[in-house]
Write an enzyme that holds these catalytic residues in place. Structure first.
Site: not given
Ligand code: GRF
Length: 219
Positions: A15, A66, A92-93, A108, A110, A145, A175
């Site tokens: 990402n 944290r 991490r939270i 974020n 997900h 979360v 993504e």
């Molecule tokens: C992705 O699926 C993201 O949504 C999730 O962990 C994965 C991380 O992928 N939280 P990258 O490190 O961006 O390749």
């Protein structure tokens, strides 16, 4: 507006790569100015270095709380004058120390269609549940979360012969499209948060809305 992005990572950083590429191509005006990993040696750090972006490790294991860890993250983000924080595979939270330093300025991603399947191993959970669609969500971070206001979601079909790996790969490719789009909407100041809803102004045109069924509806 061109914003200074600070990207938080824990892993492979695909990402992160899509955001760097979107910035270099000019799809987004903002620039990645620092990458911070809580895990040493991850590939995301190499990706940053290849693009001459400072790549920093702040290992959560070096902190007893944290909050102390988040304080170190905030200090580093401030050192680089970061405007918008991007959590990209950051496992991490986060606490109010980080949230209060960047109110509604932390995004974020997900790999599920929230509010279904928050937490970890969510592609497998969607598959095991028998979902016909899965997907991914970019949202503002809040103190829960995977609970903050949703900016954009992408949908993929779940195929009969999918494994956790094939489904995860299909979701990940979406993504890589929705995160740069969310940043673009943010930097253009088009996101208005009203309660839990994120309204896009001016609205997207009707042809930008789609509906999907899986299996196909034949009528
Ligand atoms: C992705 O699926 C993201 O949504 C999730 O962990 C994965 C991380 O992928 N939280 P990258 O490190 O961006 O390749």
């Amino acid at each position: 507006m061109s914003l200074r992005l600070g990207v938080l990572v824990s892993g492979s950083g695909s990402n992160l790569q899509s955001i760097i590429d979107s910035s270099e191509k000019g799809f987004i005006k903002s620039k990645v100015c620092v990458v911070i990993s809580n895990v040493p040696g991850v590939y995301a750090l190499e990706r940053a270095k290849k693009h001459n972006i400072p790549a920093i490790v702040i290992n959560h294991k070096d902190f007893s709380t944290r909050e102390d860890f988040d304080k170190a993250i905030v200090n580093k983000l401030k050192e680089f004058n970061i405007d918008l924080v991007i959590m990209a595979g950051f496992l991490r939270i986060i606490t109010n120390v980080l949230l209060d330093a960047y109110p509604m300025k932390i995004l974020n991603i997900h790999p599920a269609l929230l509010p279904s399947f928050p937490g970890l191993h969510v592609q497998k959970k969607a598959l095991d549940y028998g979902c016909k669609f899965a997907g991914c969500t970019v949202h503002f971070a809040d103190s829960g979360v995977d609970t903050g206001p949703i900016i954009i979601q992408g949908i993929v079909p779940v195929l009969d012969n999918d494994t956790e790996e094939t489904l995860s790969k299909r979701i990940l490719s979406v993504e890589h499209k929705i995160y740069p789009q969310a940043i673009k909407l943010y930097e253009e100041n088009r996101l208005k948060i009203i309660g839990r809803r994120v309204i896009i102004e001016p609205p997207l045109s009707p042809e930008e809305s789609v509906f999907l069924t899986n299996p196909l509806v034949e009528v």
